[in-house]
Motif scaffolding. Structure first.
Motif, PDB file in Angstrom:
ATOM      1  N   ILE A 102       0.893  -1.139   0.217  1.00 15.07           N
ATOM      2  CA  ILE A 102       0.050   0.024   0.052  1.00 15.07           C
ATOM      3  C   ILE A 102       0.978   1.251  -0.033  1.00 15.07           C
ATOM      4  N   SER A 103       1.981   1.272   0.927  1.00 16.54           N
ATOM      5  CA  SER A 103       2.958   2.445   0.755  1.00 16.54           C
ATOM      6  C   SER A 103       4.252   1.902   1.308  1.00 16.54           C
ATOM      7  N   GLU A 104       5.288   2.588   0.729  1.00 22.25           N
ATOM      8  CA  GLU A 104       6.638   2.354   1.083  1.00 22.25           C
ATOM      9  C   GLU A 104       7.544   3.711   1.341  1.00 22.25           C
ATOM     10  N   ASP A 105       7.978   3.706   2.431  1.00 22.50           N
ATOM     11  CA  ASP A 105       8.772   5.053   2.810  1.00 22.50           C
ATOM     12  C   ASP A 105      10.188   4.727   3.443  1.00 22.50           C
ATOM     13  N   ILE A 106      11.195   5.619   3.300  1.00 16.00           N
ATOM     14  CA  ILE A 106      12.337   5.459   3.953  1.00 16.00           C
ATOM     15  C   ILE A 106      12.675   6.469   4.755  1.00 16.00           C
ATOM     16  N   TYR A 107      13.025   5.894   5.900  1.00 13.94           N
ATOM     17  CA  TYR A 107      13.585   6.928   6.949  1.00 13.94           C
ATOM     18  C   TYR A 107      14.972   6.831   7.564  1.00 13.94           C
ATOM     19  N   ASN A 108      15.827   7.959   7.356  1.00 12.40           N
ATOM     20  CA  ASN A 108      17.209   8.077   7.578  1.00 12.40           C
ATOM     21  C   ASN A 108      17.254   7.945   9.031  1.00 12.40           C
ATOM     22  N   THR A 109      17.965   7.150   9.627  1.00  9.05           N
ATOM     23  CA  THR A 109      18.222   7.261  11.159  1.00  9.05           C
ATOM     24  C   THR A 109      19.597   7.554  11.497  1.00  9.05           C
ATOM     25  N   SER A 110      20.574   7.390  10.558  1.00 11.90           N
ATOM     26  CA  SER A 110      21.717   7.861  10.715  1.00 11.90           C
ATOM     27  C   SER A 110      22.556   8.349   9.498  1.00 11.90           C
ATOM     28  N   ASN A 111      23.813   8.685   9.379  1.00  7.28           N
ATOM     29  CA  ASN A 111      24.457   8.883   8.137  1.00  7.28           C
ATOM     30  C   ASN A 111      24.856   7.576   7.329  1.00  7.28           C
ATOM     31  N   GLU A 112      24.809   6.592   7.974  1.00  4.11           N
ATOM     32  CA  GLU A 112      24.912   5.241   7.233  1.00  4.11           C
ATOM     33  C   GLU A 112      23.794   4.226   7.233  1.00  4.11           C
ATOM     34  N   ASN A 113      22.861   4.429   8.073  1.00  9.25           N
ATOM     35  CA  ASN A 113      21.700   3.405   8.355  1.00  9.25           C
ATOM     36  C   ASN A 113      20.346   4.087   8.055  1.00  9.25           C
ATOM     37  N   ALA A 114      19.611   3.441   7.633  1.00  9.48           N
ATOM     38  CA  ALA A 114      17.909   3.828   7.261  1.00  9.48           C
ATOM     39  C   ALA A 114      17.143   2.904   7.357  1.00  9.48           C
ATOM     40  N   MET A 115      15.570   3.172   7.421  1.00 15.92           N
ATOM     41  CA  MET A 115      14.646   2.137   7.827  1.00 15.92           C
ATOM     42  C   MET A 115      13.563   2.192   6.576  1.00 15.92           C
ATOM     43  N   LEU A 116      13.426   1.069   5.937  1.00 12.27           N
ATOM     44  CA  LEU A 116      12.456   1.042   5.149  1.00 12.27           C
ATOM     45  C   LEU A 116      11.143   0.523   5.697  1.00 12.27           C
ATOM     46  N   VAL A 117       9.990   1.272   5.698  1.00 12.00           N
ATOM     47  CA  VAL A 117       8.733   0.901   6.346  1.00 12.00           C
ATOM     48  C   VAL A 117       7.582   0.583   5.238  1.00 12.00           C
ATOM     49  N   LYS A 118       7.401  -0.682   5.160  1.00 13.36           N
ATOM     50  CA  LYS A 118       6.202  -1.077   4.090  1.00 13.36           C
ATOM     51  C   LYS A 118       4.854  -1.620   4.929  1.00 13.36           C
ATOM     52  N   LYS A 119       3.863  -0.867   4.393  1.00 11.60           N
ATOM     53  CA  LYS A 119       2.537  -1.106   4.628  1.00 11.60           C
ATOM     54  C   LYS A 119       1.752  -2.037   3.765  1.00 11.60           C
ATOM     55  N   TYR A 120       1.433  -3.181   4.027  1.00  9.35           N
ATOM     56  CA  TYR A 120       0.959  -4.336   2.864  1.00  9.35           C
ATOM     57  C   TYR A 120      -0.127  -5.052   3.363  1.00  9.35           C
ATOM     58  N   ARG A 229      -0.588  -4.757   7.382  1.00  5.97           N
ATOM     59  CA  ARG A 229       0.555  -5.222   8.111  1.00  5.97           C
ATOM     60  C   ARG A 229       1.733  -4.136   8.023  1.00  5.97           C
ATOM     61  N   ILE A 230       2.497  -4.249   8.833  1.00  4.22           N
ATOM     62  CA  ILE A 230       3.907  -3.257   8.610  1.00  4.22           C
ATOM     63  C   ILE A 230       5.191  -4.024   8.607  1.00  4.22           C
ATOM     64  N   ALA A 231       5.815  -3.847   7.687  1.00  5.84           N
ATOM     65  CA  ALA A 231       7.388  -4.673   7.886  1.00  5.84           C
ATOM     66  C   ALA A 231       8.386  -3.361   7.806  1.00  5.84           C
ATOM     67  N   GLU A 232       9.354  -3.418   8.821  1.00  5.83           N
ATOM     68  CA  GLU A 232      10.302  -2.733   9.003  1.00  5.83           C
ATOM     69  C   GLU A 232      11.794  -3.337   8.866  1.00  5.83           C
ATOM     70  N   ILE A 233      12.325  -2.795   7.507  1.00  6.56           N
ATOM     71  CA  ILE A 233      13.542  -3.450   6.954  1.00  6.56           C
ATOM     72  C   ILE A 233      14.738  -2.452   7.080  1.00  6.56           C
ATOM     73  N   ALA A 234      15.826  -2.998   7.747  1.00  2.55           N
ATOM     74  CA  ALA A 234      17.065  -2.063   7.974  1.00  2.55           C
ATOM     75  C   ALA A 234      17.862  -2.060   6.687  1.00  2.55           C
ATOM     76  N   ILE A 235      18.042  -0.920   6.309  1.00  2.34           N
ATOM     77  CA  ILE A 235      18.827  -0.790   4.827  1.00  2.34           C
ATOM     78  C   ILE A 235      19.795   0.285   5.116  1.00  2.34           C
ATOM     79  N   THR A 236      20.477   0.414   3.999  1.00  2.00           N
ATOM     80  CA  THR A 236      21.818   1.548   4.069  1.00  2.00           C
ATOM     81  C   THR A 236      21.166   2.767   3.618  1.00  2.00           C
TER      82      THR A 236
END
Length: 303
Positions: A102-120, A229-236
């Motif tokens: 349904i939606s897909e957003d990326i939130y930066n948590t630091s200079n190296e890491n980010a969190m991909l949040v998917k609603k599905y 459902r919400i999936a939180e995926i750690a990404i760069t």
């Protein structure tokens, strides 16, 4: 004598009355037992339509079902249904489980890491086949997995007449084959024999298909989850990486110098390639310039 007869008659009537009362009590008791058994049976099969277990003397039915419902966990329900189908002697012919994002957003948590949040929302479309006599059992097991039943359709197609017609067609085809075999051998006989054999093969295929559909019932199942459902995926952190390597002055200047040198070479090679055109242009310019002084020295009439 008459008195004795009357007494015997009265005794017989009394005995019959007692027997009738006892018989009535037994019948009532039997009825109560039967009613309780029927009630228990109704409770067991309360969620299953009687169509699934319907049997009619001298009738044959092809039974199919279509179930659309919402479940707590699509993946868990899929595994459970597939296992139930195998336990009942059936098999799965199609299972397409997928998640609609349904939606897909990326939130930066630091200079190296980010969190991909998917609603599905997950759903699955299945088609299974079970022995017809176990159809009611499977529908009960499927019903136990529901949170909400959107729809359930059970069909019982009477194919008794079709089966009888297929038998008659088989006899006709066989008789036609016998008649063709008595003809003299020629091209027409070979053609008619081939056509009759093809028709016989198609009829046998149709009979096999009907037999298979009588033996196994087909159930189409659509299940989905009622909530997202919400999936939180750690990404760069790709944005920071892009900024880091977006521009390198020394590297880009070096490449620009080399590319400029190659450009000069390409221009020189291009000029060499079109030397005939340059030669023609040079000759034209030469003759034009040579003719201009002659035009200027020509005396006019006024002079």
């Amino acid at each position: 004598m008459k008195t004795t007869y009357i007494k015997l008659s009265l005794a017989s009537l009394l005995l019959l009355g007692v027997y009738s009362c006892k018989k009535g009590e037994a019948t009532a008791s039997d009825y109560e037992l039967s009613a309780s058994a029927d009630s228990a049976s109704a409770m067991i099969s309360d969620s299953v339509s009687s169509v699934a277990n319907m049997k009619v003397k001298d009738k044959q039915f092809i039974k199919t079902a279509d179930v659309n419902m919402e479940v707590k966990d699509v993946y868990e329900a899929t595994i459970s249904i597939e296992k139930s189908v195998q336990d009942l002697g059936g098999f799965v012919t199609h299972s397409e489980l997928h998640s609609n994002v349904i939606s897909e957003d990326i939130y930066n948590t630091s200079n190296e890491n980010a969190m991909l949040v998917k609603k599905y929302q997950t759903e699955n479309t299945m088609q299974v086949r079970v022995p017809t006599e176990r159809l009611g059992e499977l529908l009960t097991l499927i019903n136990n997995k529901k949170l909400f039943l959107n729809s359930r359709v059970i069909n019982a197609e009477d194919v008794t007449a079709n089966i009888k017609y297929a038998e008659l067609e088989g006899k006709r085809i066989k008789k036609t084959g016998e008649n063709i075999s008595q003809l003299k051998t020629n091209k027409d006989k070979v053609k008619m024999g081939d056509e009759n054999m093809t028709e016989d093969n198609l009829q046998q295929l149709a009979n096999m298909d009907v037999t298979d559909n009588l033996k196994y019932s087909t159930i189409d199942i659509y299940i989905k989850e009622p909530k997202l459902r919400i999936a939180e995926i750690a990404i760069t952190n790709s944005h920071n990486i892009d900024n880091k390597y977006k521009f390198n002055f020394i590297y880009d200047a070096k490449n620009a110098f080399v590319e400029g040198f190659y450009l000069i070479q390409k221009i020189a090679v291009g000029l060499i390639t079109v030397w005939p055109i340059l030669l023609i242009l040079g000759l034209v310019i030469y003759f034009l310039r040579k003719r201009k002084p002659l035009k200027n020295n020509t005396p006019t009439l006024s002079e």
